[in-house]
Design a protein around this motif. Structure first.
Motif, PDB file in Angstrom:
ATOM      1  N   LEU A 210      75.725   6.226 102.872  1.00 29.34           N
ATOM      2  CA  LEU A 210      74.426   6.571 102.363  1.00 29.34           C
ATOM      3  C   LEU A 210      74.151   7.130 101.004  1.00 29.34           C
ATOM      4  O   LEU A 210      75.020   8.023 100.276  1.00 29.34           O
ATOM      5  N   LEU A 211      73.065   6.963 100.441  1.00 31.42           N
ATOM      6  CA  LEU A 211      72.548   7.289  99.109  1.00 31.42           C
ATOM      7  C   LEU A 211      72.295   8.573  99.466  1.00 31.42           C
ATOM      8  O   LEU A 211      71.062   9.137  99.866  1.00 31.42           O
ATOM      9  N   VAL A 212      72.946   9.712  98.816  1.00 33.86           N
ATOM     10  CA  VAL A 212      72.712  11.327  99.061  1.00 33.86           C
ATOM     11  C   VAL A 212      72.250  11.868  97.702  1.00 33.86           C
ATOM     12  O   VAL A 212      73.198  11.597  96.824  1.00 33.86           O
ATOM     13  N   VAL A 213      71.159  12.766  97.633  1.00 33.62           N
ATOM     14  CA  VAL A 213      71.008  13.350  96.592  1.00 33.62           C
ATOM     15  C   VAL A 213      70.730  15.044  96.951  1.00 33.62           C
ATOM     16  O   VAL A 213      69.995  15.441  97.319  1.00 33.62           O
ATOM     17  N   PRO A 214      72.043  15.545  96.506  1.00 34.68           N
ATOM     18  CA  PRO A 214      72.414  16.920  97.015  1.00 34.68           C
ATOM     19  C   PRO A 214      71.861  17.768  95.915  1.00 34.68           C
ATOM     20  O   PRO A 214      71.731  17.344  94.708  1.00 34.68           O
ATOM     21  N   HIS A 215      71.007  18.956  96.176  1.00 29.83           N
ATOM     22  CA  HIS A 215      70.694  20.099  95.229  1.00 29.83           C
ATOM     23  C   HIS A 215      70.894  21.439  95.780  1.00 29.83           C
ATOM     24  O   HIS A 215      70.687  21.827  97.058  1.00 29.83           O
ATOM     25  N   THR A 216      71.244  22.492  95.013  1.00 24.00           N
ATOM     26  CA  THR A 216      71.075  23.801  95.216  1.00 24.00           C
ATOM     27  C   THR A 216      70.561  24.519  94.309  1.00 24.00           C
ATOM     28  O   THR A 216      70.369  25.801  94.361  1.00 24.00           O
ATOM     29  N   ASP A 217      69.498  24.018  93.353  1.00 23.76           N
ATOM     30  CA  ASP A 217      68.636  24.682  92.613  1.00 23.76           C
ATOM     31  C   ASP A 217      67.390  24.195  93.053  1.00 23.76           C
ATOM     32  O   ASP A 217      66.871  23.010  92.943  1.00 23.76           O
ATOM     33  N   PRO A 218      66.347  25.136  93.620  1.00 29.72           N
ATOM     34  CA  PRO A 218      65.186  24.839  94.005  1.00 29.72           C
ATOM     35  C   PRO A 218      64.126  23.914  92.883  1.00 29.72           C
ATOM     36  O   PRO A 218      63.044  23.359  93.121  1.00 29.72           O
ATOM     37  N   ILE A 219      64.460  24.483  91.492  1.00 31.45           N
ATOM     38  CA  ILE A 219      63.722  23.866  90.451  1.00 31.45           C
ATOM     39  C   ILE A 219      64.085  22.506  90.301  1.00 31.45           C
ATOM     40  O   ILE A 219      63.097  21.709  90.116  1.00 31.45           O
ATOM     41  N   LEU A 220      65.427  22.081  90.173  1.00 32.76           N
ATOM     42  CA  LEU A 220      65.610  20.686  90.056  1.00 32.76           C
ATOM     43  C   LEU A 220      65.320  20.034  91.380  1.00 32.76           C
ATOM     44  O   LEU A 220      65.021  18.753  91.138  1.00 32.76           O
ATOM     45  N   MET A 221      65.387  20.513  92.631  1.00 33.42           N
ATOM     46  CA  MET A 221      64.974  19.708  93.701  1.00 33.42           C
ATOM     47  C   MET A 221      63.447  19.297  93.659  1.00 33.42           C
ATOM     48  O   MET A 221      62.785  18.258  93.777  1.00 33.42           O
ATOM     49  N   LEU A 222      62.640  20.428  93.089  1.00 27.70           N
ATOM     50  CA  LEU A 222      61.204  20.170  92.761  1.00 27.70           C
ATOM     51  C   LEU A 222      61.079  19.174  91.702  1.00 27.70           C
ATOM     52  O   LEU A 222      60.198  18.296  92.045  1.00 27.70           O
ATOM     53  N   ALA A 223      61.674  19.148  90.698  1.00 23.52           N
ATOM     54  CA  ALA A 223      61.411  17.982  89.795  1.00 23.52           C
ATOM     55  C   ALA A 223      61.960  16.761  90.310  1.00 23.52           C
ATOM     56  O   ALA A 223      61.471  15.580  89.939  1.00 23.52           O
ATOM     57  N   ASN A 224      62.745  16.549  91.098  1.00 23.90           N
ATOM     58  CA  ASN A 224      63.447  15.364  91.859  1.00 23.90           C
ATOM     59  C   ASN A 224      62.542  14.729  92.911  1.00 23.90           C
ATOM     60  O   ASN A 224      62.791  13.659  93.411  1.00 23.90           O
ATOM     61  N   LEU A 225      61.515  15.790  93.416  1.00 20.62           N
ATOM     62  CA  LEU A 225      60.436  14.998  94.256  1.00 20.62           C
ATOM     63  C   LEU A 225      60.016  13.808  93.944  1.00 20.62           C
ATOM     64  O   LEU A 225      59.120  12.991  94.955  1.00 20.62           O
ATOM     65  N   SER A 226      59.790  13.588  92.550  1.00 27.88           N
ATOM     66  CA  SER A 226      59.044  12.318  92.232  1.00 27.88           C
ATOM     67  C   SER A 226      59.704  11.127  92.516  1.00 27.88           C
ATOM     68  O   SER A 226      59.274  10.010  92.553  1.00 27.88           O
ATOM     69  N   ALA A 227      60.992  11.172  92.941  1.00 23.90           N
ATOM     70  CA  ALA A 227      61.998  10.137  93.229  1.00 23.90           C
ATOM     71  C   ALA A 227      61.701   9.864  94.808  1.00 23.90           C
ATOM     72  O   ALA A 227      62.278   8.892  95.286  1.00 23.90           O
ATOM     73  N   ALA A 228      61.139  10.851  95.540  1.00 16.34           N
ATOM     74  CA  ALA A 228      61.092  10.554  96.775  1.00 16.34           C
ATOM     75  C   ALA A 228      59.995   9.535  97.473  1.00 16.34           C
ATOM     76  O   ALA A 228      59.001   9.271  96.616  1.00 16.34           O
ATOM     77  N   ARG A 229      60.540   8.841  98.459  1.00 15.11           N
ATOM     78  CA  ARG A 229      59.426   7.749  98.848  1.00 15.11           C
ATOM     79  C   ARG A 229      59.469   7.896 100.473  1.00 15.11           C
ATOM     80  O   ARG A 229      60.218   8.324 101.234  1.00 15.11           O
TER      81      ARG A 229
END
Length: 334
Positions: A210-229
């Protein structure tokens, strides 16, 4: 004279009880074959109904949202579940210094018809457990603290895992398995201790291909939302589910067309309330240290089962797991 659609007093009027003019209709003759068939399959018919959450578990998990009077009733029941059969609603009210109607309303709020229904259900719960399930696990009659503490912890873990299993309906778990298996990408997020659990489970999911994108930082997670589909899934680990930033991340992820799966304690919380699907963990103990250990143990047992279901739902996942484990072994041996 009767008008159209209206029955005159002298007209025969069939009733819901099968009577005409107060005379019972001729009953159907007994059908021994049908009765035997039903008796033989009674348990199977019963299994199709949605099981009710054990009453003591329901009281514990909803205690945080109760009023002061309701919490007094809840605490008394939890501490004296094995004695509740000897208490009428009036006696219970007198013991707590409250009105009898408060006891009745408490029972109805939990989904029971009244106090007798609640008392009977708790009696069944206690009988199934074979002892008072709210007290600390039975300790062996030994003076060795090493053995006594080990046995008590083992029993507590087993109870927490069983309650967690009961609190997660099969339909919900199977739906989550389908969401994870069909997601183009999986985002996994958690803070603090929840971040440790999130990273571990993210690694195991990645071993399945599975293609998994783990995050433990809410700021980086927020920045990565642009990659969500649309169709992507966010696994949000949060023991208590009350941090505002987690709920904000979840809502923004849903706005992108993704689905949110929360992993929290089995208590009402904002994260769980707004998630598309939820996994819940039951872990209760008077000692905070033990309660935390039980939470971790029960959650791991739940995630282990989810992992196994993912493997069985898609044989390709099992093959990919075998390939990845072989690669890891080869890397470690080189």
């Amino acid at each position: 004279m009767g008008f159209a659609g209206v029955s005159a007093p002298w007209m025969a009027r069939p009733s819901l009880h099968g009577r005409i003019h107060g005379v019972p209709c001729k009953p159907h003759p007994p059908d021994p074959f049908h009765d035997t068939l039903y008796a033989a399959n009674r348990d199977a018919f019963a299994d199709t109904r949605t099981p009710r959450m054990p009453p003591l578990l329901k009281i514990r998990t909803e205690r945080g949202q109760m009023s002061a009077i309701e919490r007094r009733i809840a605490d008394f029941i939890l501490d004296n579940a094995h004695l509740l059969r000897d208490y009428s609603s009036q006696q219970l009210a007198s013991a707590l210094g409250i009105s009898q109607s408060s006891v009745v309303k408490f029972s109805q709020k939990l989904g029971f018809k009244g106090y007798p229904d609640l008392k009977y259900s708790i009696g069944e719960d206690v009988a199934r457990a074979g002892a008072d399930p709210q007290q600390a696990p039975a300790e062996p009659d030994i003076s060795d603290d090493y053995l006594r503490l080990g046995d008590a912890l083992r029993r507590s873990k087993a109870q927490a895992e069983e309650e967690t299993r009961q609190a997660n309906p099969r339909q919900e778990i199977e739906r989550i398995v389908q969401l994870l298996d069909g997601a183009p990408k999986l985002f996994v997020h958690g803070l603090g201790d929840d971040g440790l659990y999130a990273r571990e489970f993210a690694m195991r999911l990645s071993l399945l291909g599975l293609l998994v994108v783990p995050h433990t930082d809410p700021i980086l997670m927020l920045a990565n939302l642009s990659a969500a589909r649309p169709g992507d899934v966010l696994l949000m680990f949060s023991e208590f589910g009350k941090l505002p930033q987690l709920s904000q991340l979840s809502r923004q992820f849903q706005d992108m067309g993704g689905k949110v799966v929360s992993i929290t304690r089995h208590t009402a919380n904002p994260l769980r309330a707004h998630a598309d699907a939820a996994l819940v963990v039951c872990a209760h103990d008077r000692a905070p240290l033990v309660a935390q250990l039980l939470y971790r143990s029960a959650m791991h047992a739940l995630l282990d089962f989810l992992f196994v279901l993912l493997c069985h739902a898609n044989p390709d996942r099992q093959q990919q797991l075998a390939v990845n484990l072989e690669r890891i072994d080869h890397l470690l041996d080189s």
